[in-house]
Design a protein around this motif. Structure first.
Motif, PDB file in Angstrom:
ATOM      1  N   GLU A 129      -5.005   1.097  -8.221  1.00  0.00           N
ATOM      2  CA  GLU A 129      -4.533  -0.228  -7.329  1.00  0.00           C
ATOM      3  C   GLU A 129      -4.398  -0.020  -6.222  1.00  0.00           C
ATOM      4  OE1 GLU A 129      -3.971  -4.726  -8.900  1.00  0.00           O
ATOM      5  OE2 GLU A 129      -4.169  -3.662 -10.674  1.00  0.00           O
ATOM      6  N   GLY A 130      -5.294  -0.306  -4.331  1.00  0.00           N
ATOM      7  CA  GLY A 130      -4.589   0.114  -3.617  1.00  0.00           C
ATOM      8  C   GLY A 130      -4.771   1.359  -2.664  1.00  0.00           C
ATOM      9  N   GLU A 131      -4.244   1.219  -1.694  1.00  0.00           N
ATOM     10  CA  GLU A 131      -5.003   2.443  -0.835  1.00  0.00           C
ATOM     11  C   GLU A 131      -3.002   2.944  -0.453  1.00  0.00           C
ATOM     12  OE1 GLU A 131      -5.530   5.334   1.605  1.00  0.00           O
ATOM     13  OE2 GLU A 131      -7.455   3.899   0.569  1.00  0.00           O
ATOM     14  N   ALA A 132      -3.609   3.605  -0.618  1.00  0.00           N
ATOM     15  CA  ALA A 132      -2.124   4.619  -1.109  1.00  0.00           C
ATOM     16  C   ALA A 132      -1.479   4.970   0.326  1.00  0.00           C
ATOM     17  CB  ALA A 132      -2.075   6.076  -2.078  1.00  0.00           C
ATOM     18  N   GLY A 133      -2.518   4.776   1.218  1.00  0.00           N
ATOM     19  CA  GLY A 133      -2.037   5.318   2.781  1.00  0.00           C
ATOM     20  C   GLY A 133      -1.001   3.483   3.141  1.00  0.00           C
ATOM     21  N   ASP A 134      -1.333   2.931   2.907  1.00  0.00           N
ATOM     22  CA  ASP A 134      -0.914   1.705   3.376  1.00  0.00           C
ATOM     23  C   ASP A 134      -0.302   1.488   2.779  1.00  0.00           C
ATOM     24  OD1 ASP A 134      -3.157   0.962   5.369  1.00  0.00           O
ATOM     25  OD2 ASP A 134      -4.123  -0.392   3.774  1.00  0.00           O
ATOM     26  N   ILE A 135       0.062   1.613   1.123  1.00  0.00           N
ATOM     27  CA  ILE A 135       1.217   1.656   0.082  1.00  0.00           C
ATOM     28  C   ILE A 135       2.552   2.478   0.786  1.00  0.00           C
ATOM     29  CG2 ILE A 135       2.580   2.152  -1.953  1.00  0.00           C
ATOM     30  CD1 ILE A 135      -0.399   1.421  -3.380  1.00  0.00           C
ATOM     31  N   ALA A 136       2.134   3.572   1.179  1.00  0.00           N
ATOM     32  CA  ALA A 136       3.164   4.468   1.569  1.00  0.00           C
ATOM     33  C   ALA A 136       3.609   4.207   3.252  1.00  0.00           C
ATOM     34  CB  ALA A 136       2.552   6.255   1.859  1.00  0.00           C
ATOM     35  N   ILE A 137       2.930   3.620   3.893  1.00  0.00           N
ATOM     36  CA  ILE A 137       3.524   3.231   5.471  1.00  0.00           C
ATOM     37  C   ILE A 137       4.203   2.069   5.131  1.00  0.00           C
ATOM     38  CG2 ILE A 137       2.311   2.401   7.746  1.00  0.00           C
ATOM     39  CD1 ILE A 137       2.013   4.662   7.665  1.00  0.00           C
ATOM     40  N   SER A 138       3.682   0.756   5.101  1.00  0.00           N
ATOM     41  CA  SER A 138       5.014  -0.020   3.863  1.00  0.00           C
ATOM     42  C   SER A 138       5.948  -0.025   3.512  1.00  0.00           C
ATOM     43  CB  SER A 138       3.560  -1.400   3.457  1.00  0.00           C
ATOM     44  OG  SER A 138       2.650  -1.415   4.023  1.00  0.00           O
ATOM     45  N   ALA A 139       6.304   1.136   2.221  1.00  0.00           N
ATOM     46  CA  ALA A 139       7.292   1.210   1.617  1.00  0.00           C
ATOM     47  C   ALA A 139       8.383   2.431   2.857  1.00  0.00           C
ATOM     48  CB  ALA A 139       6.991   2.154   0.757  1.00  0.00           C
ATOM     49  N   GLN A 140       7.472   3.426   3.855  1.00  0.00           N
ATOM     50  CA  GLN A 140       7.919   3.642   4.933  1.00  0.00           C
ATOM     51  C   GLN A 140       8.775   3.060   5.786  1.00  0.00           C
ATOM     52  OE1 GLN A 140       6.114   7.448   5.963  1.00  0.00           O
ATOM     53  NE2 GLN A 140       5.677   7.699   4.282  1.00  0.00           N
ATOM     54  N   ARG A 141       7.880   1.869   5.980  1.00  0.00           N
ATOM     55  CA  ARG A 141       9.124   0.893   7.341  1.00  0.00           C
ATOM     56  C   ARG A 141      10.116   0.172   6.766  1.00  0.00           C
ATOM     57  NH1 ARG A 141       3.668  -1.221   9.893  1.00  0.00           N
ATOM     58  NH2 ARG A 141       3.258  -2.404   7.925  1.00  0.00           N
ATOM     59  N   TRP A 142       9.867   0.035   5.191  1.00  0.00           N
ATOM     60  CA  TRP A 142      10.976  -0.747   4.747  1.00  0.00           C
ATOM     61  C   TRP A 142      12.389   0.660   4.570  1.00  0.00           C
ATOM     62  CZ3 TRP A 142      12.660   0.697  -0.783  1.00  0.00           C
ATOM     63  CH2 TRP A 142      13.476  -0.323  -0.626  1.00  0.00           C
ATOM     64  N   ALA A 143      11.734   1.508   3.992  1.00  0.00           N
ATOM     65  CA  ALA A 143      12.555   2.538   3.826  1.00  0.00           C
ATOM     66  C   ALA A 143      13.925   2.382   5.495  1.00  0.00           C
ATOM     67  CB  ALA A 143      12.378   3.970   3.241  1.00  0.00           C
ATOM     68  N   LEU A 144      12.756   2.690   5.860  1.00  0.00           N
ATOM     69  CA  LEU A 144      13.738   3.161   6.906  1.00  0.00           C
ATOM     70  C   LEU A 144      14.406   2.541   7.408  1.00  0.00           C
ATOM     71  CD1 LEU A 144      11.008   5.236   8.854  1.00  0.00           C
ATOM     72  CD2 LEU A 144      12.940   6.815   8.850  1.00  0.00           C
ATOM     73  N   VAL A 145      13.702   1.348   7.958  1.00  0.00           N
ATOM     74  CA  VAL A 145      15.001   0.268   8.583  1.00  0.00           C
ATOM     75  C   VAL A 145      15.702  -0.787   7.428  1.00  0.00           C
ATOM     76  CG1 VAL A 145      14.888  -1.983   9.492  1.00  0.00           C
ATOM     77  CG2 VAL A 145      12.516  -0.608   9.742  1.00  0.00           C
ATOM     78  N   ASP A 146      15.757  -0.410   6.513  1.00  0.00           N
ATOM     79  CA  ASP A 146      16.867  -1.014   6.140  1.00  0.00           C
ATOM     80  C   ASP A 146      17.905   0.465   5.807  1.00  0.00           C
ATOM     81  OD1 ASP A 146      18.367  -2.692   3.318  1.00  0.00           O
ATOM     82  OD2 ASP A 146      18.194  -0.586   2.677  1.00  0.00           O
TER      83      ASP A 146
END
Length: 217
Positions: A129-146
């Protein structure tokens, strides 16, 4: 899930789990618990080599068949129950945290590698399920900001926020199975707009999480 309660997940992680479909909660909680364990190893490191040895223990455990791993550790036991066959993504997570042990100042390449590796478990959770590119972008944003919100070194903090800001222009669409990631991403974007403040700081954080949890954005 009950066995992981002693891990004391951060408030934003508990919110993310609350909006996650029931079938996904245990795997996601296990990932979060391991991620917090690794974060504590790295943040408490006074000797990088000792921290690397502790990270290597996790890498070695994940490489063993479930039946050959020691029992009694809540996180390791949960990995065996909920991540069997997908341990490669958690191994990447361990490698990601190891990048933060690089000699200061932390290179941008190491921060990018950390974000990509920390995002890896999200990519295997929803299956096809889901677009891998979108998942990666959202997850990386959280990873960096957190990570930035918990850094004391102002130069490293600014660098991570700069990297996250370059991802902030990309809108993402996440599968229902990853509604918890939508919550974390929304909180990360809010934090980024506020200069990298802690994700749950301020009265608006709960509303941001509620909106993302219900609408997925």
């Amino acid at each position: 899930m009950e066995a992981l309660e002693a891990e004391g997940l951060a408030p934003e992680l508990r919110l993310a789990l609350a909006y996650t479909p029931a079938t996904m909660r245990a795997p996601l909680a296990t990932f979060f618990a391991l991620d917090q364990r690794l974060a504590r190893i790295v943040s408490a490191a006074t000797e990088p080599m000792l921290a690397q040895m502790r990270l290597a223990w996790w890498r070695d455990m994940l490489a063993k068949p479930v039946e050959e791993r020691p029992t009694g550790d809540a996180v390791l036991d949960a990995i065996g129950e909920h991540w069997q066959g997908r341990e490669h993504a958690l191994t990447r997570l361990v490698e990601g945290w190891e990048h933060l042990l690089a000699e200061p100042p932390l290179p941008r390449e190491a921060a990018l590698a950390f974000a990509a590796a920390r995002a890896e478990p999200f990519l295997v959770l929803p299956g096809d399920e889901g677009e891998a590119g979108d998942i990666a972008i959202s997850a990386q944003r959280w990873a960096l900001v957190d990570a930035a919100a918990n850094l004391s070194d102002q130069d490293e903090r600014a660098m991570m926020l700069d990297l996250a800001s370059k991802l902030a222009t990309r809108r993402t669409a996440l599968p229902r199975a990853l509604r918890g990631l939508a919550v974390l991403d929304a909180l990360a974007l809010r934090s980024l707009r506020r200069g990298g403040r802690p994700l749950m700081e301020g009265r608006g954080a709960a509303l941001t999480a509620l909106r993302a949890g219900l609408l997925g954005r």
